[in-house]
Design a protein around this motif. Structure first.
Motif, PDB file in Angstrom:
ATOM      1  N   PHE A 161      -1.809   4.000 -36.737  1.00 51.47           N
ATOM      2  CA  PHE A 161      -2.380   4.426 -35.458  1.00 51.47           C
ATOM      3  C   PHE A 161      -3.807   4.928 -35.609  1.00 51.47           C
ATOM      4  CE2 PHE A 161      -0.113   8.103 -37.148  1.00 51.47           C
ATOM      5  CZ  PHE A 161      -1.033   9.132 -37.022  1.00 51.47           C
ATOM      6  N   MET A 162      -4.473   5.036 -34.465  1.00 51.63           N
ATOM      7  CA  MET A 162      -5.821   5.572 -34.367  1.00 51.63           C
ATOM      8  C   MET A 162      -5.797   6.638 -33.265  1.00 51.63           C
ATOM      9  SD  MET A 162      -9.286   3.548 -33.219  1.00 51.63           S
ATOM     10  CE  MET A 162      -8.726   3.327 -31.543  1.00 51.63           C
ATOM     11  N   LEU A 163      -6.433   7.777 -33.504  1.00 48.89           N
ATOM     12  CA  LEU A 163      -6.496   8.859 -32.524  1.00 48.89           C
ATOM     13  C   LEU A 163      -7.919   8.972 -31.993  1.00 48.89           C
ATOM     14  CD1 LEU A 163      -4.602  11.726 -34.387  1.00 48.89           C
ATOM     15  CD2 LEU A 163      -3.684  10.154 -32.721  1.00 48.89           C
ATOM     16  N   PRO A 216     -10.885  11.139 -40.279  1.00 47.99           N
ATOM     17  CA  PRO A 216     -11.933  10.143 -40.028  1.00 47.99           C
ATOM     18  C   PRO A 216     -11.940   9.104 -41.144  1.00 47.99           C
ATOM     19  CG  PRO A 216     -12.806  12.378 -39.838  1.00 47.99           C
ATOM     20  CD  PRO A 216     -11.419  12.490 -40.401  1.00 47.99           C
ATOM     21  N   ASP A 217     -12.650   8.020 -40.940  1.00 51.19           N
ATOM     22  CA  ASP A 217     -12.643   6.922 -41.913  1.00 51.19           C
ATOM     23  C   ASP A 217     -13.427   7.209 -43.181  1.00 51.19           C
ATOM     24  OD1 ASP A 217     -15.281   6.654 -41.137  1.00 51.19           O
ATOM     25  OD2 ASP A 217     -15.044   4.657 -40.290  1.00 51.19           O
ATOM     26  N   GLY A 230     -15.189  11.425 -33.101  1.00 51.49           N
ATOM     27  CA  GLY A 230     -13.901  11.810 -32.547  1.00 51.49           C
ATOM     28  C   GLY A 230     -12.805  10.792 -32.755  1.00 51.49           C
ATOM     29  N   VAL A 231     -12.903   9.939 -33.762  1.00 51.59           N
ATOM     30  CA  VAL A 231     -11.874   8.948 -34.044  1.00 51.59           C
ATOM     31  C   VAL A 231     -11.260   9.267 -35.403  1.00 51.59           C
ATOM     32  CG1 VAL A 231     -11.339   6.507 -34.371  1.00 51.59           C
ATOM     33  CG2 VAL A 231     -13.040   7.190 -32.676  1.00 51.59           C
ATOM     34  N   LEU A 232      -9.940   9.413 -35.421  1.00 51.93           N
ATOM     35  CA  LEU A 232      -9.206   9.668 -36.651  1.00 51.93           C
ATOM     36  C   LEU A 232      -8.226   8.528 -36.864  1.00 51.93           C
ATOM     37  CD1 LEU A 232      -8.297  13.447 -36.115  1.00 51.93           C
ATOM     38  CD2 LEU A 232     -10.345  12.501 -37.170  1.00 51.93           C
TER      39      LEU A 232
END
Length: 115
Positions: A63-65, A46-47, A56-58
């Protein structure tokens, strides 16, 4: 302006005899907290903001998941990847897939590769 590309990370059950794995044979990548811990070994997390883990964003190199918004012990069946810098993203995604026995899937054709 460069266009971002999306792929999906999946884990495919080896049913033997098939030349091309089928998306119908996918199994969970693992529990949410297990998947995020594994991805952390590949500089993907995560940021760092206070609530970043709940969305839920990594973020990884280039790239970004996007993971599903589920509980920490719930299974993750797939992860959406948006590549912003393909030259940086491909080597890392390839290493992730090899190490974790995952595959990359083209969302348009359903074709799987890598891992």
């Amino acid at each position: 302006m460069a266009r971002s590309r999306q792929i999906i990370l999946v884990k495919v059950l080896d049913v033997g005899g098939e030349e091309t794995p089928s998306i119908l044979n996918t199994i969970p990548l693992g529990a949410y907290k297990q998947v995020t811990a594994q991805l952390g070994h590949f500089n993907t997390s995560p940021d760092g903001s206070k609530d970043s883990g709940s969305f839920g964003v990594l973020y990884g190199p280039g790239f970004m998941l996007q993971l599903p918004m589920i509980g920490p012990d719930d299974p993750v069946s797939q992860v959406i990847v948006t590549m912003t810098e393909e030259d940086m993203a491909w080597p890392v995604l390839t290493r992730i897939c090899r190490a974790l026995s995952w595959k990359m899937m083209d969302p348009h054709s359903g074709r799987t590769f890598g891992g």
